[in-house]
Scaffold this active site. Structure first.
Site, PDB file in Angstrom:
ATOM      1  N   ARG A  97      -5.428   5.957  -8.185  1.00 40.35           N
ATOM      2  CA  ARG A  97      -5.056   7.373  -8.250  1.00 40.35           C
ATOM      3  C   ARG A  97      -5.032   7.878  -9.697  1.00 40.35           C
ATOM      4  O   ARG A  97      -5.519   8.971  -9.995  1.00 40.35           O
ATOM      5  CB  ARG A  97      -3.698   7.568  -7.566  1.00 40.35           C
ATOM      6  CG  ARG A  97      -3.743   7.203  -6.079  1.00 40.35           C
ATOM      7  CD  ARG A  97      -2.363   7.069  -5.451  1.00 40.35           C
ATOM      8  NE  ARG A  97      -1.647   8.329  -5.452  1.00 40.35           N
ATOM      9  CZ  ARG A  97      -0.400   8.467  -4.977  1.00 40.35           C
ATOM     10  NH1 ARG A  97       0.239   7.412  -4.487  1.00 40.35           N
ATOM     11  NH2 ARG A  97       0.189   9.653  -5.000  1.00 40.35           N
TER      12      ARG A  97
ATOM     13  N   LEU B  80       0.869  -1.170   0.000  1.00 37.18           N
ATOM     14  CA  LEU B  80       0.000   0.000   0.000  1.00 37.18           C
ATOM     15  C   LEU B  80       0.906   1.220   0.000  1.00 37.18           C
ATOM     16  O   LEU B  80       1.938   1.229   0.668  1.00 37.18           O
ATOM     17  CB  LEU B  80      -0.892   0.034   1.253  1.00 37.18           C
ATOM     18  CG  LEU B  80      -1.996  -1.021   1.382  1.00 37.18           C
ATOM     19  CD1 LEU B  80      -2.760  -0.820   2.688  1.00 37.18           C
ATOM     20  CD2 LEU B  80      -2.959  -0.986   0.205  1.00 37.18           C
ATOM     21  N   ASP B  81       0.526   2.265  -0.751  1.00 39.35           N
ATOM     22  CA  ASP B  81       1.300   3.508  -0.728  1.00 39.35           C
ATOM     23  C   ASP B  81       1.411   4.020   0.704  1.00 39.35           C
ATOM     24  O   ASP B  81       0.539   3.767   1.540  1.00 39.35           O
ATOM     25  CB  ASP B  81       0.608   4.582  -1.580  1.00 39.35           C
ATOM     26  CG  ASP B  81       0.565   4.214  -3.052  1.00 39.35           C
ATOM     27  OD1 ASP B  81       1.422   3.430  -3.492  1.00 39.35           O
ATOM     28  OD2 ASP B  81      -0.335   4.702  -3.755  1.00 39.35           O
ATOM     29  N   ARG B  82       2.468   4.767   0.961  1.00 36.69           N
ATOM     30  CA  ARG B  82       2.687   5.319   2.302  1.00 36.69           C
ATOM     31  C   ARG B  82       1.442   6.013   2.850  1.00 36.69           C
ATOM     32  O   ARG B  82       1.054   5.823   4.001  1.00 36.69           O
ATOM     33  CB  ARG B  82       3.852   6.316   2.274  1.00 36.69           C
ATOM     34  CG  ARG B  82       4.096   6.975   3.636  1.00 36.69           C
ATOM     35  CD  ARG B  82       4.822   8.309   3.487  1.00 36.69           C
ATOM     36  NE  ARG B  82       6.225   8.156   3.175  1.00 36.69           N
ATOM     37  CZ  ARG B  82       7.197   8.081   4.088  1.00 36.69           C
ATOM     38  NH1 ARG B  82       6.901   8.127   5.378  1.00 36.69           N
ATOM     39  NH2 ARG B  82       8.454   7.961   3.733  1.00 36.69           N
TER      40      ARG B  82
END
Length: 303
Positions: A241, A140-142
């Site tokens: 995104r 997962l992205d930060r």
């Protein structure tokens, strides 16, 4: 209830057993707790309710030594609070499932040397066996919060990654996006590529890149924001995104992909549900987390 017993209520829930002779943990528990079934005792281990000398242990074959104390009950707080930005939802011999908070890296890149989910979980499994390791399955992205999974062996990691599309039955995200999305639901399909600056984008040409498919449904909308339930058919880097930017409704706080607002002080993306077939048992496991409260703030007053 007598009030003077109140302060000791939690202490009374913890049962302690002294080890008299060498034994593996699961057989010891089965012998010590005669009123619970084998599955119920295994569940205590899975739910991290068993400690040896005040250290949480989940391995069935953990070797006990004479003089050690095995505790059962509300005794996991000390280790849980030592973990930063994550909570363990499930752990067994093959996998660990966590809830990650926004701001915590899943795993550090070669240039970064900071606290990550990977590093904390590696330290966690090594409290039981110094040779234990964990392996990255997906990321997962930060700035994305939510459910993610790690493997506890190379074989399990390979099985999950090689059969990801078949093993994973549901991946649902919640996205807070800019603007009012007019279509109540829809599907976005494109071919994703990565630029030299490591930014993902949808190629204008068919079959040029990795095929990505995202399904969305509007849950709620206000004057300037929409809350979407997003289902991933494919799991490409930054897929949601990019696709939200493609339809003109970038994820809140996502400056990299066109957002103009910082309405909640973080990226408006949360991995709410992960459901999959267990790589060893084939059992369907499903983990669902709450929508972050911050996502609902900009929608107050929405119809």
């Amino acid at each position: 209830m007598n009030k003077k017993n109140h302060p000791n209520r939690n202490q009374a829930k913890v049962k302690r057993y002294t080890v008299k002779e060498p034994a593996e943990l699961l057989p010891f528990l089965l012998k010590s707790i005669s009123n619970l079934s084998r599955n119920a005792v295994k569940s205590l281990l899975t739910r991290r309710q068993v400690s040896v000398n005040d250290r949480v242990v989940t391995a069935h074959n953990f070797l006990l030594q004479p003089g050690q104390t095995v505790s059962i009950g509300n005794n996991r707080a000390s280790e849980e609070t030592s973990m930063v930005g994550l909570a363990i939802l499930h752990e067994d011999e093959d996998i660990i499932v966590i809830r990650k908070e926004a701001g915590l890296l899943s795993i550090a890149s070669s240039q970064e040397n900071e606290l990550t989910a990977y590093r904390q979980l590696m330290a966690h499994v090594r409290t039981q066996n110094p040779k234990s390791r964990i392996f990255v399955v997906h990321r997962l992205d930060r700035d994305t919060s939510g459910v993610m999974m790690f493997a506890k062996s190379k074989d399990v990691q390979q099985k999950l990654q090689n059969s990801w599309q078949d093993i994973v039955r549901e991946r649902t995200y919640i996205a807070l996006v800019e603007g009012v999305v007019k279509k109540p639901e829809g599907t976005i399909s494109s071919w994703l590529k990565e630029s030299k600056t490591l930014k993902m984008y949808s190629s204008p040409y068919p079959n040029d890149g990795q095929h990505a498919v995202t399904h969305y449904k509007v849950i709620q909308a206000s004057q300037g924001f929409s809350l979407l339930e997003v289902h991933l058919e494919t799991g490409r880097k930054n897929q949601i995104r990019v696709h939200m930017q493609d339809i003109g409704h970038p994820v809140v706080g996502d400056k990299k992909y066109g957002a103009k607002t910082k309405a909640i002080g973080r990226l408006g993306l949360h991995a709410r549900v992960l459901a999959f077939l267990h790589p060893a048992t084939g059992e369907l496991l499903r983990f669902e987390t709450d929508i972050p409260r911050a996502f609902l703030g900009p929608l107050r007053g929405a119809k």
